[in-house]
Design an enzyme around this catalytic site. Structure first.
Site, PDB file in Angstrom:
ATOM      1  N   LYS A   1      37.096  38.883  37.325  1.00  0.00           N
ATOM      2  CA  LYS A   1      37.202  40.293  37.001  1.00  0.00           C
ATOM      3  C   LYS A   1      35.846  40.854  36.603  1.00  0.00           C
ATOM      4  O   LYS A   1      35.638  42.049  36.575  1.00  0.00           O
ATOM      5  CB  LYS A   1      38.146  40.495  35.814  1.00  0.00           C
ATOM      6  CG  LYS A   1      39.523  39.937  35.978  1.00  0.00           C
ATOM      7  CD  LYS A   1      40.300  40.082  34.644  1.00  0.00           C
ATOM      8  CE  LYS A   1      41.546  39.270  34.669  1.00  0.00           C
ATOM      9  NZ  LYS A   1      42.165  39.189  33.323  1.00  0.00           N
ATOM     10  N   GLY A   2      34.906  39.961  36.287  1.00  0.00           N
ATOM     11  CA  GLY A   2      33.655  40.393  35.663  1.00  0.00           C
ATOM     12  C   GLY A   2      32.823  41.380  36.463  1.00  0.00           C
ATOM     13  O   GLY A   2      32.110  42.207  35.896  1.00  0.00           O
TER      14      GLY A   2
ATOM     15  N   ASP B   1      24.874  31.864  36.553  1.00  0.00           N
ATOM     16  CA  ASP B   1      24.485  31.025  35.422  1.00  0.00           C
ATOM     17  C   ASP B   1      24.116  29.654  35.987  1.00  0.00           C
ATOM     18  O   ASP B   1      22.999  29.463  36.467  1.00  0.00           O
ATOM     19  CB  ASP B   1      25.693  30.997  34.466  1.00  0.00           C
ATOM     20  CG  ASP B   1      25.436  30.277  33.161  1.00  0.00           C
ATOM     21  OD1 ASP B   1      24.314  30.298  32.679  1.00  0.00           O
ATOM     22  OD2 ASP B   1      26.395  29.692  32.618  1.00  0.00           O
TER      23      ASP B   1
ATOM     24  N   PHE C   1      24.593  34.280  25.636  1.00  0.00           N
ATOM     25  CA  PHE C   1      25.911  34.686  26.138  1.00  0.00           C
ATOM     26  C   PHE C   1      26.061  36.195  25.993  1.00  0.00           C
ATOM     27  O   PHE C   1      26.019  36.730  24.890  1.00  0.00           O
ATOM     28  CB  PHE C   1      27.038  33.948  25.415  1.00  0.00           C
ATOM     29  CG  PHE C   1      28.351  34.141  26.109  1.00  0.00           C
ATOM     30  CD1 PHE C   1      28.677  33.390  27.231  1.00  0.00           C
ATOM     31  CD2 PHE C   1      29.241  35.103  25.664  1.00  0.00           C
ATOM     32  CE1 PHE C   1      29.876  33.598  27.905  1.00  0.00           C
ATOM     33  CE2 PHE C   1      30.447  35.318  26.331  1.00  0.00           C
ATOM     34  CZ  PHE C   1      30.761  34.558  27.453  1.00  0.00           C
ATOM     35  N   VAL C   2      26.220  36.865  27.131  1.00  0.00           N
ATOM     36  CA  VAL C   2      26.258  38.333  27.115  1.00  0.00           C
ATOM     37  C   VAL C   2      27.642  38.872  27.477  1.00  0.00           C
ATOM     38  O   VAL C   2      28.418  38.208  28.171  1.00  0.00           O
ATOM     39  CB  VAL C   2      25.195  38.921  28.079  1.00  0.00           C
ATOM     40  CG1 VAL C   2      23.790  38.577  27.619  1.00  0.00           C
ATOM     41  CG2 VAL C   2      25.412  38.452  29.508  1.00  0.00           C
TER      42      VAL C   2
ATOM     43  N   ASP D   1      33.096  39.585  29.838  1.00  0.00           N
ATOM     44  CA  ASP D   1      33.986  39.434  28.677  1.00  0.00           C
ATOM     45  C   ASP D   1      33.656  38.228  27.822  1.00  0.00           C
ATOM     46  O   ASP D   1      32.920  37.330  28.238  1.00  0.00           O
ATOM     47  CB  ASP D   1      35.430  39.268  29.148  1.00  0.00           C
ATOM     48  CG  ASP D   1      35.692  37.864  29.711  1.00  0.00           C
ATOM     49  OD1 ASP D   1      34.883  37.399  30.539  1.00  0.00           O
ATOM     50  OD2 ASP D   1      36.673  37.213  29.303  1.00  0.00           O
TER      51      ASP D   1
ATOM     52  N   ASP E   1      28.883  39.305  38.808  1.00  0.00           N
ATOM     53  CA  ASP E   1      28.336  39.878  37.575  1.00  0.00           C
ATOM     54  C   ASP E   1      27.112  39.103  37.101  1.00  0.00           C
ATOM     55  O   ASP E   1      26.077  39.672  36.772  1.00  0.00           O
ATOM     56  CB  ASP E   1      29.408  39.924  36.462  1.00  0.00           C
ATOM     57  CG  ASP E   1      30.126  38.593  36.258  1.00  0.00           C
ATOM     58  OD1 ASP E   1      29.854  37.607  36.988  1.00  0.00           O
ATOM     59  OD2 ASP E   1      30.989  38.524  35.360  1.00  0.00           O
TER      60      ASP E   1
END
Ligand code: 5GP
Length: 187
Positions: free
Chosen positions: A48-49, A108, A157-158, A164, A105
């Site tokens: 969903k990001g 990482d 961590f953003v 989310d 999004d």
């Protein structure tokens, strides 16, 4: 001024402001419009990001295009990648011969997207490129070529602008570093 005061209180700092995001998304839309001129790409949003970024980006692209979505599991409610990749929702349409632009999004470890790229290539797409709003290159574990990236960020961590923590903060218009006290309160 913001209307999410309680959510903003959980941030250590704002990392990318809504104005910086808007400018970067506009620039990227223009670039994709040039690079994909005379083609009708399929834009694939990763749920969903990427939804907020995706919705803004497609409106900055001046081309005929299709949209589709995939949902992939890689994170639970924790802040560490499990390395486990599973397709929870697949594309609705066939992509054979199509130019696919995957919109994510954040990259990482790169595990999620390198797996996904492989899957899309076996479906005989004409091309598969990767667009990400945020990139944490220091954390890469899988080799992955990212063709379009708006912001390189440090290893923190953003949340916000679609991202989310435990399903919260997606509606923040800016991107911020989540205060570590939030994870220690919710182990
Ligand atoms: P990767 O497979 O590249 O390690 O993980 C990519 C996914 O991990 C992203 O789509 C996102 O869901 C999640 N992720 C990685 N870093 C962050 C972060 O800093 N904040 C949030 N909210 N999610 C992240």
């Amino acid at each position: 001024m913001n209307t999410n005061a309680a959510l903003y209180g959980d941030l250590e700092r704002i990392l990318v402001s809504r104005e910086e995001i808007a400018e970067a998304v506009k620039k990227l839309g223009k670039q994709l419009t040039e690079d994909y001129a005379d083609r009708a790409p399929v834009m694939v949003g990763i749920l969903k990001g990427a939804v907020v970024f995706f919705a803004d980006l497609i409106r900055e692209i001046d081309l005929p295009l299709d949209i589709d979505f995939m949902s992939i599991s890689s994170y639970g409610s924790s802040t560490k990648s499990s390395g486990v990749v599973r397709i929870l929702k697949d594309l609705d349409r066939d992509i054979t011969g199509r130019h696919v632009i995957v919109v994510e999004d954040i990259v990482d470890s790169g595990l999620t997207l390198s797996y996904l790229k492989g899957v899309l290539e076996t479906r005989k797409a004409a091309s598969v490129s990767i667009v990400t709003l945020l990139d944490k290159p220091a954390r890469r574990k899988a080799p992955l070529e990212v063709q379009y990236s708006c912001f390189q960020i440090p290893d923190a961590f953003v949340v916000g602008y679609g991202l989310d923590y435990d399903e919260k903060y997606r509606n923040l218009p800016d991107i911020g570093v989540l205060h570590p006290r939030i994870y220690s309160e919710n182990p």
